[in-house]
Enzyme design. Structure first.
Site, mmCIF file in Angstrom:
data_model
loop_
_atom_site.group_PDB
_atom_site.id
_atom_site.type_symbol
_atom_site.label_atom_id
_atom_site.label_comp_id
_atom_site.label_asym_id
_atom_site.label_seq_id
_atom_site.Cartn_x
_atom_site.Cartn_y
_atom_site.Cartn_z
ATOM 1 N N GLU A 174 0.831 -1.221 0.000
ATOM 2 C CA GLU A 174 0.000 0.000 0.000
ATOM 3 C C GLU A 174 0.863 1.268 0.000
ATOM 4 O O GLU A 174 0.755 2.113 0.889
ATOM 5 C CB GLU A 174 -0.988 -0.058 1.164
ATOM 6 C CG GLU A 174 -1.898 -1.286 1.031
ATOM 7 C CD GLU A 174 -3.059 -1.321 1.996
ATOM 8 O OE1 GLU A 174 -3.251 -0.358 2.728
ATOM 9 O OE2 GLU A 174 -3.767 -2.338 2.002
ATOM 10 N N HIS A 410 -18.627 -9.221 4.714
ATOM 11 C CA HIS A 410 -17.286 -8.705 5.012
ATOM 12 C C HIS A 410 -16.650 -9.529 6.115
ATOM 13 O O HIS A 410 -17.253 -9.731 7.173
ATOM 14 C CB HIS A 410 -17.366 -7.234 5.456
ATOM 15 C CG HIS A 410 -16.018 -6.632 5.693
ATOM 16 N ND1 HIS A 410 -15.676 -5.950 6.826
ATOM 17 C CD2 HIS A 410 -14.911 -6.623 4.908
ATOM 18 C CE1 HIS A 410 -14.421 -5.534 6.740
ATOM 19 N NE2 HIS A 410 -13.930 -5.935 5.587
ATOM 20 N N HIS A 411 -15.454 -10.039 5.862
ATOM 21 C CA HIS A 411 -14.668 -10.753 6.863
ATOM 22 C C HIS A 411 -13.339 -10.051 7.056
ATOM 23 O O HIS A 411 -12.394 -10.289 6.301
ATOM 24 C CB HIS A 411 -14.376 -12.194 6.415
ATOM 25 C CG HIS A 411 -15.584 -13.084 6.381
ATOM 26 N ND1 HIS A 411 -15.602 -14.254 5.658
ATOM 27 C CD2 HIS A 411 -16.798 -12.978 6.978
ATOM 28 C CE1 HIS A 411 -16.795 -14.831 5.819
ATOM 29 N NE2 HIS A 411 -17.540 -14.070 6.602
ATOM 30 N N GLU A 412 -13.256 -9.179 8.026
ATOM 31 C CA GLU A 412 -11.949 -8.634 8.413
ATOM 32 C C GLU A 412 -11.343 -9.635 9.393
ATOM 33 O O GLU A 412 -11.949 -9.934 10.421
ATOM 34 C CB GLU A 412 -12.122 -7.253 9.059
ATOM 35 C CG GLU A 412 -10.858 -6.675 9.667
ATOM 36 C CD GLU A 412 -9.722 -6.551 8.668
ATOM 37 O OE1 GLU A 412 -9.841 -5.777 7.710
ATOM 38 O OE2 GLU A 412 -8.697 -7.255 8.843
ATOM 39 N N HIS A 480 -8.704 -8.027 0.411
ATOM 40 C CA HIS A 480 -7.856 -6.874 0.748
ATOM 41 C C HIS A 480 -6.645 -7.339 1.559
ATOM 42 O O HIS A 480 -6.711 -8.346 2.258
ATOM 43 C CB HIS A 480 -8.657 -5.833 1.536
ATOM 44 C CG HIS A 480 -9.467 -4.960 0.637
ATOM 45 N ND1 HIS A 480 -9.430 -3.587 0.686
ATOM 46 C CD2 HIS A 480 -10.308 -5.266 -0.372
ATOM 47 C CE1 HIS A 480 -10.232 -3.080 -0.238
ATOM 48 N NE2 HIS A 480 -10.786 -4.090 -0.895
ATOM 49 N N GLU A 481 -5.567 -6.583 1.438
ATOM 50 C CA GLU A 481 -4.290 -6.902 2.118
ATOM 51 C C GLU A 481 -3.801 -8.314 1.805
ATOM 52 O O GLU A 481 -3.128 -8.951 2.612
ATOM 53 C CB GLU A 481 -4.391 -6.705 3.651
ATOM 54 C CG GLU A 481 -4.646 -5.289 4.059
ATOM 55 C CD GLU A 481 -6.130 -4.955 4.128
ATOM 56 O OE1 GLU A 481 -6.930 -5.862 4.412
ATOM 57 O OE2 GLU A 481 -6.492 -3.797 3.857
ATOM 58 N N GLU A 499 -7.136 -6.185 -3.378
ATOM 59 C CA GLU A 499 -6.669 -4.807 -3.208
ATOM 60 C C GLU A 499 -5.158 -4.837 -3.463
ATOM 61 O O GLU A 499 -4.725 -4.592 -4.579
ATOM 62 C CB GLU A 499 -7.013 -4.316 -1.803
ATOM 63 C CG GLU A 499 -6.615 -2.877 -1.570
ATOM 64 C CD GLU A 499 -6.623 -2.522 -0.096
ATOM 65 O OE1 GLU A 499 -7.023 -1.405 0.221
ATOM 66 O OE2 GLU A 499 -6.202 -3.353 0.738
ATOM 67 N N GLU A 505 -8.885 4.693 -0.754
ATOM 68 C CA GLU A 505 -9.134 4.965 0.664
ATOM 69 C C GLU A 505 -8.015 5.763 1.316
ATOM 70 O O GLU A 505 -8.250 6.456 2.307
ATOM 71 C CB GLU A 505 -9.363 3.644 1.414
ATOM 72 C CG GLU A 505 -8.143 2.739 1.449
ATOM 73 C CD GLU A 505 -8.433 1.333 1.974
ATOM 74 O OE1 GLU A 505 -9.534 0.821 1.702
ATOM 75 O OE2 GLU A 505 -7.567 0.750 2.628
HETATM 76 C C1 NOJ Z 1 -8.650 -2.069 5.060
HETATM 77 C C2 NOJ Z 1 -9.412 -2.258 3.785
HETATM 78 O O1 NOJ Z 1 -8.613 -1.935 2.680
HETATM 79 C C3 NOJ Z 1 -10.642 -1.398 3.853
HETATM 80 O O2 NOJ Z 1 -11.332 -1.447 2.631
HETATM 81 C C4 NOJ Z 1 -11.501 -1.846 5.003
HETATM 82 O O3 NOJ Z 1 -12.596 -0.971 5.116
HETATM 83 C C5 NOJ Z 1 -10.720 -1.827 6.312
HETATM 84 N N1 NOJ Z 1 -9.478 -2.491 6.173
HETATM 85 C C6 NOJ Z 1 -11.485 -2.482 7.435
HETATM 86 O O4 NOJ Z 1 -11.576 -3.855 7.204
HETATM 87 CA CA CA Z 2 -6.111 -1.862 2.612
#
Ligand code: NOJ
Ligand code: CA
Length: 704
Positions: A174, A410-412, A480-481, A499, A505
């Site tokens: 990033e 969404h799975h963070e 993402h990540e 991503e 963002e």
């Molecule tokens: C980073 C992600 O790139 C973003 O899209 C997301 O909203 C946040 N993490 C929270 O999970």
């Molecule tokens: Ca990110």
């Protein structure tokens, strides 16, 4: 997906199995030629030429193994074959309907003349736009389980090229791009996103431009069961040497013969647009084994998302911290009154999506755990199945279904991949039960198992396993990540995007992205596959959402450039990232986002120069409609676009979304004008792009 093999020609050199052969071996297609040779001391090397120009000077090949008996030489050639392949295939979704896979393959069989006498093959594929090669360790006595210590692959460049690079952080892509000569690569002054890179270590895809007019891109294809390849730059000789991402013990890859590495890729052309049009990386990936793919749907979506990034709402439900997942009664937490993912707010997004024909609504912050998620290196943060008290899953699913809209999961994981893997089955069952079709995953923070990196073999296997497991469940994913893509969406077409780069963002909570950023991404990160960049921000200046926290913050483009990104940055899943209330003020401009396709029959890169401008035209899948996106860096410029790709004799109505008079990304970013005109294949459009601006055009058959 049909594969039609037109020509396969096998040529064996017929050398006896033990013969030492130092004569160079070659393969070529059109202007690209590849030569393999053994150095006088038996080290394998290769060179690449584009016509008379050198692309890669003599460069080492090989692997060292942890047992000290690897393939660093001396080696001898025991045989070689070439074959020609010319076939074509149709991707499940993409930039074009049909992809030609045309190459000449050279396989070189190598053998250690001394004990333990191991064997290694190097396989080269030469395309008209570059070269791919990989190491194959065949099944053999005396070599079954082995650990790669380092890969010796080099890319020695003939001169001090201009390079578009980001630091080699094993845990993040990033970054803003630096544009320097190779001799000036130095990551030291750049603030680390996660892990400080060694001064000369940079990432791929690496974009290079030579003074004699060649565009060269170095990356890899089909990253499977292996760590990502980074590059160490020798700033004196302009040599690049591969550096694999280590695991927690310092090892690189645990393998078992027969096995092969990912492909190392070199895309080359004397025309920048041809680099963007290259299908070399996709062609080096395996076709999908999914029995059906009709459940995979390219789509546009909105989401309860940007309002958290601009500090208008929160992911967390309460402001308490230090919460344990097990044993917490979430109903007893005191709500903070700012929680974005509440039932009423989600309904507002569903209404907006339904009204404007967008397929899905992403909801972040729907599940418990956000009070306590970032930077703690904590194992159990989320369970992926328990909603907050104010998010009614069943009610929302019914509401969405009634309006023909789908919610996106969404799975963070907060980097706790052990926890996620333990809960994946339950999480995907929950998705199926509640009619979710796609999930956005995230890996913010340091990885658990502790000591692993986002880009190491362990995580590469996790990302691929996740795509496969979701595929078995007929679910789509946007990661993402994750590690940056290497064309694996051919094998896992449910892996719509990643991503793995600096997205839009960053404009919300940092100094942001430079106006040139989006002119570099397609030449770098996007070479491996689609990006969830989250375009479409209309409220460019962010102070209006939260004046105290967003002071001076803004997106570094004009509004119209945000429209153009839907065409210049290909992805089958595109977010309309701003809030409904931002779009409602500019519904005439929003029309472009409603219209633009996410799946294409044809793509023409009309004008492109990394770091400066890109103009792309694409034909919507199954329709006689074309869309054009044109973007510039911080410099205003004119782009002259010939519409000679349109069907001859057909009249089209062009709707041209242009930067307004006096527009610029920093002074007057929201000024735009929309005009309609009739055009045909003989028309030429002159597009005026503002500083940090763009143009977007839809072309539909006239009279309809
Ligand atoms: C980073 C992600 O790139 C973003 O899209 C997301 O909203 C946040 N993490 C929270 O999970
Ligand atoms: Ca990110």
């Amino acid at each position: 997906m049909k594969n039609s093999l037109i020509v396969v020609l096998l040529l064996a050199t017929g050398l006896p199995a033990t013969a030492q052969n130092t004569a160079p071996l070659t393969a070529r297609l059109d202007k690209v030629s590849l030569t393999f040779a053994l150095s006088p001391n038996g080290q394998p090397t290769y060179t690449v030429q584009f016509g008379p120009k050198s692309v890669i000077k003599s460069s080492r090949l090989g692997l060292t193994l942890a047992d000290g008996k690897g393939f660093d030489g001396p080696l001898e050639v025991t045989g070689s074959e070439t074959k020609d392949v010319d076939e074509s295939w149709n991707p499940v979704w993409g930039e074009v309907k049909t992809i030609r896979n045309h190459y000449q393959q050279l396989t070189v069989h190598l053998h250690q003349p001394q004990a333990p006498g191991r064997r290694l093959n190097v396989v080269f594929r030469v395309f008209s736009d570059g070269v791919g090669f990989r190491y194959e360790v065949p099944q053999q006595p005396g070599l079954s389980y082995f650990t790669v210590q380092e890969e010796l692959t080099e890319f020695n460049l003939p001169a001090n090229h201009k390079a578009f690079w980001i630091p080699g952080d094993y845990d993040s892509n990033e970054y803003s791009y630096s544009t320097t000569r190779l001799s000036e690569v130095n990551t030291t002054p750049i603030e680390a996103i996660q892990q400080k890179a060694a001064p000369n270590r940079i990432q791929t895809p690496l974009m290079l431009k030579s003074d004699d007019g060649l565009y060269v891109n170095i990356h890899e294809a089909a990253l499977v069961n292996y760590p990502a390849m980074f590059l160490n730059v020798d700033t004196k000789t302009y040599g690049l040497r591969s550096q694999l991402v280590p695991d927690a013990t310092g090892a690189k890859a645990y393998l078992q013969a027969p096995e092969h590495t990912p492909w190392r890729t070199i895309v080359v052309s004397d025309k920048a647009p041809e680099v963007l049009a290259s299908k070399l990386i996709l062609n080096l990936n395996e076709p999908t084994k999914f029995p059906t793919t009709d459940w995979i749907k390219p789509q546009k979506f909105v989401g309860v998302w940007w309002e958290m990034h601009v500090n208008k709402a929160s992911w967390n439900y309460a402001d308490t911290s230090n919460i344990k997942l097990a044993g917490t009664d979430w109903n007893r937490l005191k709500p903070n009154g700012r929680h974005g993912a509440n039932t009423a707010n989600v309904k507002r997004y569903i209404d907006f999506a339904a009204q404007h024909g967008l397929q899905s609504v992403l909801v972040e912050g729907w599940n418990v755990g956000w009070e306590d998620w970032a930077n703690n290196w904590k194992e159990e943060v989320f369970d992926f199945v328990t909603p907050y008290p104010d998010f009614n899953v069943t009610e929302l699913q019914q509401y969405a279904a009634a309006k023909g809209v789908q919610l996106m999961m969404h799975h963070e994981t907060s980097g706790s991949v052990t926890n996620y893997e333990r809960r994946q089955d339950a999480a995907y069952r929950f998705m199926k039960e509640h009619n979710y079709a796609a999930v956005k995953t995230g890996y913010v923070g340091r990885i658990i198992p502790r000591g692993e990196h986002h880009d190491g073999q362990w995580m590469v296997n996790h990302f691929n396993h996740t795509a496969a497991l979701l595929g078995q469940n007929q679910l789509m994913v946007d990661m993402h990540e994750s590690v940056r893509p290497t064309g694996l969406h051919r094998t896992y077409p449910n892996w719509l995007a990643s991503e793995a780069a600096r997205g839009n963002e960053f404009n919300a909570w940092s100094t942001g992205n430079l106006p040139e950023h989006e002119t570099i991404l397609p030449f770098t990160r996007l070479m491996g596959g689609p990006m969830d960049y989250t375009p479409g921000i209309f409220q460019i200046k962010l102070e209006s959402w939260n004046p105290a926290q967003n002071k001076g913050r803004q997106v570094h483009t004009t509004l119209v450039k945000q429209l153009a990104l839907y065409v210049t940055m290909y992805s089958p899943v595109q977010m309309a990232a701003d809030l409904p209330e931002a779009y409602e003020q500019h519904l005439d401009a929003f029309q472009f986002i409603k219209d633009v396709a996410v799946d294409w029959d044809d793509t023409r890169i009309l004008l492109a120069e990394p770091g400066e401008f890109i103009t792309t035209a694409r034909k919507a899948k199954g329709k006689e409609e074309w869309y054009i996106g044109s973007i510039t860096d911080e410099n205003p410029r004119q782009q002259v676009v010939k519409l000679d790709f349109l069907t001859p004799g057909q009249q089209y109505e062009a709707t041209i979304y242009a930067d307004g008079k006096g527009a610029s990304w920093n002074k007057n970013p929201q000024a735009y004008q929309i005009r309609k005109q009739k055009v045909n294949s003989k028309s030429v459009l002159k597009l005026q792009l503002a500083a940090g601006g763009g143009a977007a055009i839809s072309l539909k058959p006239a009279g309809k």
